[in-house]
Design an enzyme around this catalytic site. Sequence first.
Site, PDB file in Angstrom:
ATOM      1  N   CYS A 128       0.803  -1.227   0.000  1.00  0.00           N
ATOM      2  CA  CYS A 128       0.000   0.000   0.000  1.00  0.00           C
ATOM      3  C   CYS A 128       0.836   1.278   0.000  1.00  0.00           C
ATOM      4  CB  CYS A 128      -0.960  -0.024   1.184  1.00  0.00           C
ATOM      5  SG  CYS A 128      -0.244  -0.633   2.709  1.00  0.00           S
ATOM      6  N   GLN A 155       1.613   5.405   8.509  1.00  0.00           N
ATOM      7  CA  GLN A 155       0.695   4.383   7.995  1.00  0.00           C
ATOM      8  C   GLN A 155      -0.491   4.121   8.924  1.00  0.00           C
ATOM      9  OE1 GLN A 155       4.457   2.030   6.055  1.00  0.00           O
ATOM     10  NE2 GLN A 155       2.562   0.865   6.182  1.00  0.00           N
ATOM     11  N   LYS A 212       9.950  -3.993   1.368  1.00  0.00           N
ATOM     12  CA  LYS A 212       8.916  -4.078   0.331  1.00  0.00           C
ATOM     13  C   LYS A 212       8.873  -2.769  -0.448  1.00  0.00           C
ATOM     14  CE  LYS A 212       5.721  -6.816   3.145  1.00  0.00           C
ATOM     15  NZ  LYS A 212       4.505  -6.673   3.961  1.00  0.00           N
ATOM     16  N   HIS A 241      -2.886   6.404   4.275  1.00  0.00           N
ATOM     17  CA  HIS A 241      -1.444   6.496   4.528  1.00  0.00           C
ATOM     18  C   HIS A 241      -0.901   7.832   4.000  1.00  0.00           C
ATOM     19  CE1 HIS A 241      -1.408   2.400   5.691  1.00  0.00           C
ATOM     20  NE2 HIS A 241      -0.688   1.846   4.723  1.00  0.00           N
TER      21      HIS A 241
END
Length: 332
Positions: A128, A155, A212, A241
């Site tokens: 995300c 986040q 990631k 976010h």
Amino acid sequence: MAYTIGIVGATGAVGQELITLLESRSFPVKELRLLASARSAGKTMAFKGKEISIQETRPEAFDGLDIVFFSAGASISRDLAPEAVRRGCVVIDNSSAFRTDANVPLVVPEVNAHVLREHKGLIANPNCSTAIALMGLNPLHKAFGLKRFFAATYQAVSGSGVKGMVELEKQIRAWVNGETATPEVYAHPIAFNLFPHVDVFLEDGYTKEEHKMANESRKIMGLGNLAISTTCVRVPVMRAHSIAINAEFERPVDLAKARKAIEDADGVDLVDDPASNRYPTPQACTGVNNCAVGRLRVDSALENGLSFFVAGDQILKGAALNAIQIAEALPR
Ligand code: A2P
């Protein structure tokens, strides 16, 4: 042409949003099959005014489906997504299970929809924070040529699924009542707090979430050697976010050109009028498809650098919306 669609994890935060988006975007759905754990089997959820009974996620449940969205975590995707592909489905996987697999396209349609032409049945939906960050970064990359970037994320708890959102609400309610709620999902209280800890810590001191962001940004942008350093922070925000980014470019930057690049890009809005207190906020991005970019300025510490702030709905562009956009962009 209309499609038979399956959603694994239909009862989750992302699954529920997928159902809403299929309906609101008038995606051509011939049949919708809702799949979750055995705990949810037999319960119903509404789609286009009809109640659909949830089924347990078993391999046979994939038979006859054209497209299956997986949103029930990496281990379920690892176990069952290849099985769905074997049974003839195109899988759009929201988990991290296959994102760095060289045979699996990892797609933000505004950035790299062209790689969908090469898919072999399995397509990965990015992390995300990565998807939201790239909505700001990619237009600037096209304008000036990205060299490296540093980022700190803020986040939302929705990134931990329904249970993250429940945890924040519970702790706030407890605080209002003068009580304390013991943390269950996170290592620390999340209400009135934040922590630089999203996903597990790895040997180099970064977290898996930070890896990631780096690996997925390189893959999606097709910039294998891009230098990236991020710190991912969980904050007591419900579902959008935000990311503060300092990016360095190959070519000299120009603020007017940078603003125009954001304004002209699909899926992103320039929200940047600090004199009127206008800049991206997670609350303003909640429930909104487009991501917002603001606080755009020439970076004072980098050569050819820009600093900016991006925000976007974690469940929408960070997950369900991007997944639906992938389905919409599939070669027919
Ligand atoms: P269920 O509601 O039946 O537990 P979130 O992370 O937003 O809470 O969503 C997790 C999703 O993953 C839910 O839809 C959940 O279904 C689903 N899920 C959890 N365990 C399994 C499983 N073993 N098989 C299929 N789906 C699962």
